[in-house]
Design a protein around this motif. Structure first.
Motif, PDB file in Angstrom:
ATOM      1  N   LYS A  19       0.692  -1.365   0.032  1.00 58.09           N
ATOM      2  CA  LYS A  19       0.022   0.134   0.112  1.00 58.09           C
ATOM      3  C   LYS A  19       0.955   1.351   0.126  1.00 58.09           C
ATOM      4  O   LYS A  19       0.552   2.281  -0.754  1.00 58.09           O
ATOM      5  CB  LYS A  19      -0.787   0.125   1.154  1.00 58.09           C
ATOM      6  N   LEU A  20       2.101   1.285   0.823  1.00 54.95           N
ATOM      7  CA  LEU A  20       2.820   2.531   1.026  1.00 54.95           C
ATOM      8  C   LEU A  20       3.563   2.259  -0.352  1.00 54.95           C
ATOM      9  O   LEU A  20       3.761   3.794  -0.755  1.00 54.95           O
ATOM     10  CB  LEU A  20       3.654   2.276   2.390  1.00 54.95           C
ATOM     11  N   HIS A  21       4.326   1.649  -0.765  1.00 60.63           N
ATOM     12  CA  HIS A  21       5.020   1.501  -2.110  1.00 60.63           C
ATOM     13  C   HIS A  21       4.389   0.586  -3.157  1.00 60.63           C
ATOM     14  O   HIS A  21       4.992  -0.548  -3.117  1.00 60.63           O
ATOM     15  CB  HIS A  21       6.454   1.200  -1.714  1.00 60.63           C
ATOM     16  N   PRO A  22       3.537   0.979  -3.781  1.00 60.36           N
ATOM     17  CA  PRO A  22       2.782   0.156  -4.710  1.00 60.36           C
ATOM     18  C   PRO A  22       3.684  -0.408  -5.945  1.00 60.36           C
ATOM     19  O   PRO A  22       3.371  -1.567  -6.400  1.00 60.36           O
ATOM     20  CB  PRO A  22       1.359   0.818  -5.354  1.00 60.36           C
ATOM     21  N   ALA A  23       4.704   0.347  -6.344  1.00 63.72           N
ATOM     22  CA  ALA A  23       5.332   0.162  -7.438  1.00 63.72           C
ATOM     23  C   ALA A  23       6.626  -0.953  -6.971  1.00 63.72           C
ATOM     24  O   ALA A  23       6.851  -0.764  -6.011  1.00 63.72           O
ATOM     25  CB  ALA A  23       6.144   1.311  -7.923  1.00 63.72           C
ATOM     26  N   TRP A  24       6.896  -2.008  -7.675  1.00 59.99           N
ATOM     27  CA  TRP A  24       7.943  -2.801  -7.277  1.00 59.99           C
ATOM     28  C   TRP A  24       8.481  -2.997  -8.620  1.00 59.99           C
ATOM     29  O   TRP A  24       8.262  -3.090  -9.770  1.00 59.99           O
ATOM     30  CB  TRP A  24       7.460  -4.215  -6.954  1.00 59.99           C
ATOM     31  N   PRO A  25      10.257  -3.149  -8.314  1.00 59.31           N
ATOM     32  CA  PRO A  25      10.622  -2.944  -9.723  1.00 59.31           C
ATOM     33  C   PRO A  25      10.531  -4.344 -10.731  1.00 59.31           C
ATOM     34  O   PRO A  25      10.652  -5.234  -9.996  1.00 59.31           O
ATOM     35  CB  PRO A  25      12.478  -2.964  -9.247  1.00 59.31           C
ATOM     36  N   ASN A  26      10.563  -4.238 -11.793  1.00 65.35           N
ATOM     37  CA  ASN A  26      10.516  -5.405 -12.688  1.00 65.35           C
ATOM     38  C   ASN A  26      11.921  -6.043 -12.848  1.00 65.35           C
ATOM     39  O   ASN A  26      11.995  -7.202 -13.038  1.00 65.35           O
ATOM     40  CB  ASN A  26       9.972  -5.132 -14.012  1.00 65.35           C
ATOM     41  N   ASN A  27      12.947  -5.187 -12.422  1.00 64.79           N
ATOM     42  CA  ASN A  27      14.381  -5.697 -12.822  1.00 64.79           C
ATOM     43  C   ASN A  27      14.633  -6.452 -11.473  1.00 64.79           C
ATOM     44  O   ASN A  27      14.635  -6.077 -10.522  1.00 64.79           O
ATOM     45  CB  ASN A  27      15.301  -4.625 -13.079  1.00 64.79           C
ATOM     46  N   LEU A  28      15.049  -7.742 -11.705  1.00 66.13           N
ATOM     47  CA  LEU A  28      15.476  -8.449 -10.727  1.00 66.13           C
ATOM     48  C   LEU A  28      16.572  -8.235  -9.861  1.00 66.13           C
ATOM     49  O   LEU A  28      16.357  -8.475  -8.492  1.00 66.13           O
ATOM     50  CB  LEU A  28      15.597 -10.140 -11.112  1.00 66.13           C
ATOM     51  N   ILE A  29      17.405  -7.614 -10.360  1.00 60.14           N
ATOM     52  CA  ILE A  29      18.713  -7.092  -9.711  1.00 60.14           C
ATOM     53  C   ILE A  29      17.975  -6.106  -8.630  1.00 60.14           C
ATOM     54  O   ILE A  29      18.330  -6.137  -7.567  1.00 60.14           O
ATOM     55  CB  ILE A  29      19.542  -6.610 -10.388  1.00 60.14           C
ATOM     56  N   HIS A  30      17.462  -5.166  -8.936  1.00 61.72           N
ATOM     57  CA  HIS A  30      16.629  -4.066  -8.344  1.00 61.72           C
ATOM     58  C   HIS A  30      15.690  -4.707  -7.273  1.00 61.72           C
ATOM     59  O   HIS A  30      15.872  -4.277  -6.019  1.00 61.72           O
ATOM     60  CB  HIS A  30      15.987  -2.980  -8.959  1.00 61.72           C
ATOM     61  N   ALA A  31      14.944  -5.609  -7.588  1.00 63.43           N
ATOM     62  CA  ALA A  31      14.097  -6.105  -6.583  1.00 63.43           C
ATOM     63  C   ALA A  31      14.745  -6.989  -5.471  1.00 63.43           C
ATOM     64  O   ALA A  31      14.675  -6.852  -4.296  1.00 63.43           O
ATOM     65  CB  ALA A  31      13.239  -7.209  -7.316  1.00 63.43           C
ATOM     66  N   SER A  32      15.937  -7.651  -5.950  1.00 65.93           N
ATOM     67  CA  SER A  32      16.955  -8.471  -4.951  1.00 65.93           C
ATOM     68  C   SER A  32      17.342  -7.570  -4.176  1.00 65.93           C
ATOM     69  O   SER A  32      17.652  -7.761  -2.972  1.00 65.93           O
ATOM     70  CB  SER A  32      17.547  -9.398  -5.748  1.00 65.93           C
ATOM     71  N   ALA A  33      18.006  -6.544  -4.677  1.00 66.35           N
ATOM     72  CA  ALA A  33      18.584  -5.383  -3.720  1.00 66.35           C
ATOM     73  C   ALA A  33      17.563  -4.804  -2.562  1.00 66.35           C
ATOM     74  O   ALA A  33      18.052  -4.687  -1.619  1.00 66.35           O
ATOM     75  CB  ALA A  33      19.217  -4.147  -4.704  1.00 66.35           C
ATOM     76  N   ILE A  34      16.546  -4.972  -2.973  1.00 70.72           N
ATOM     77  CA  ILE A  34      15.601  -4.268  -1.996  1.00 70.72           C
ATOM     78  C   ILE A  34      15.554  -5.502  -0.619  1.00 70.72           C
ATOM     79  O   ILE A  34      15.576  -5.140   0.431  1.00 70.72           O
ATOM     80  CB  ILE A  34      13.943  -4.067  -2.224  1.00 70.72           C
ATOM     81  N   LEU A  35      15.416  -6.716  -1.174  1.00 69.16           N
ATOM     82  CA  LEU A  35      15.630  -7.880  -0.124  1.00 69.16           C
ATOM     83  C   LEU A  35      16.735  -8.058   0.554  1.00 69.16           C
ATOM     84  O   LEU A  35      16.812  -8.123   1.785  1.00 69.16           O
ATOM     85  CB  LEU A  35      15.273  -9.001  -0.939  1.00 69.16           C
ATOM     86  N   ALA A  36      17.952  -7.582  -0.108  1.00 68.13           N
ATOM     87  CA  ALA A  36      19.079  -7.667   0.436  1.00 68.13           C
ATOM     88  C   ALA A  36      19.387  -6.594   1.532  1.00 68.13           C
ATOM     89  O   ALA A  36      19.731  -6.989   2.573  1.00 68.13           O
ATOM     90  CB  ALA A  36      20.128  -7.702  -0.312  1.00 68.13           C
ATOM     91  N   GLU A  37      18.851  -5.438   1.277  1.00 65.80           N
ATOM     92  CA  GLU A  37      18.725  -4.266   1.969  1.00 65.80           C
ATOM     93  C   GLU A  37      18.062  -4.780   3.565  1.00 65.80           C
ATOM     94  O   GLU A  37      18.444  -4.293   4.693  1.00 65.80           O
ATOM     95  CB  GLU A  37      18.169  -2.966   1.524  1.00 65.80           C
ATOM     96  N   GLU A  38      16.890  -5.240   3.354  1.00 64.07           N
ATOM     97  CA  GLU A  38      16.107  -5.630   4.433  1.00 64.07           C
ATOM     98  C   GLU A  38      17.014  -6.627   5.226  1.00 64.07           C
ATOM     99  O   GLU A  38      16.973  -6.751   6.322  1.00 64.07           O
ATOM    100  CB  GLU A  38      14.914  -6.169   4.091  1.00 64.07           C
ATOM    101  N   SER A  39      17.557  -7.815   4.541  1.00 62.85           N
ATOM    102  CA  SER A  39      18.429  -8.816   5.393  1.00 62.85           C
ATOM    103  C   SER A  39      19.539  -8.243   6.279  1.00 62.85           C
ATOM    104  O   SER A  39      19.751  -8.506   7.222  1.00 62.85           O
ATOM    105  CB  SER A  39      18.759  -9.771   4.253  1.00 62.85           C
ATOM    106  N   LYS A  75       6.454 -12.949  -5.331  1.00 65.84           N
ATOM    107  CA  LYS A  75       5.112 -12.950  -5.818  1.00 65.84           C
ATOM    108  C   LYS A  75       5.279 -11.989  -7.118  1.00 65.84           C
ATOM    109  O   LYS A  75       4.478 -12.125  -7.839  1.00 65.84           O
ATOM    110  CB  LYS A  75       4.411 -11.821  -4.760  1.00 65.84           C
ATOM    111  N   ASN A  76       6.477 -11.275  -7.150  1.00 65.65           N
ATOM    112  CA  ASN A  76       6.425 -10.430  -8.351  1.00 65.65           C
ATOM    113  C   ASN A  76       7.449 -10.491  -9.460  1.00 65.65           C
ATOM    114  O   ASN A  76       7.529 -10.104 -10.379  1.00 65.65           O
ATOM    115  CB  ASN A  76       6.829  -9.020  -8.163  1.00 65.65           C
ATOM    116  N   ILE A  77       7.893 -11.858  -9.281  1.00 62.64           N
ATOM    117  CA  ILE A  77       8.611 -12.593 -10.460  1.00 62.64           C
ATOM    118  C   ILE A  77       7.648 -12.942 -11.416  1.00 62.64           C
ATOM    119  O   ILE A  77       6.782 -13.721 -11.251  1.00 62.64           O
ATOM    120  CB  ILE A  77       9.563 -13.907  -9.758  1.00 62.64           C
TER     121      ILE A  77
END
Length: 85
Positions: A19-39, A75-77
């Motif tokens: 809800k807060l950030h509805p856009a999710w990157p289509n690029n897997l590298i950018h998406a995985s960077a979000i996950l890595a940052e949280e980790s 979910k977004n792959i």
């Protein structure tokens, strides 16, 4: 923590994040960077706790954020767009 409680926290965090950030990157590298940052934030929370500068509650919060982003990543792959395979 029971698995039902953990899953409830994770799914609530996922809904809030989408809800807060509805856009999710289509690029897997950018998406995985979000996950890595949280980790990385989980690791920092654990290190802080180990040095008596943080709480277990903060570790749990960061772990929930990481799990929610892992679910969002999965979910977004887009299986139809495997241009990097």
């Amino acid at each position: 923590m029971k698995i039902e409680s953990a899953l409830s926290l994770i799914l609530s965090e996922l809904a809030w994040a989408e809800k807060l950030h509805p856009a999710w990157p289509n690029n897997l590298i950018h998406a995985s960077a979000i996950l890595a940052e949280e980790s990385g934030e989980v690791t920092k929370a654990v290190l802080d706790h180990n040095e008596h500068k943080g709480s277990k509650a903060h570790i749990i919060t960061e772990a929930v954020h990481t799990a929610a982003m892992a679910l969002r990543f999965l979910k977004n792959i887009n299986d139809e767009d495997n241009s990097n395979e």
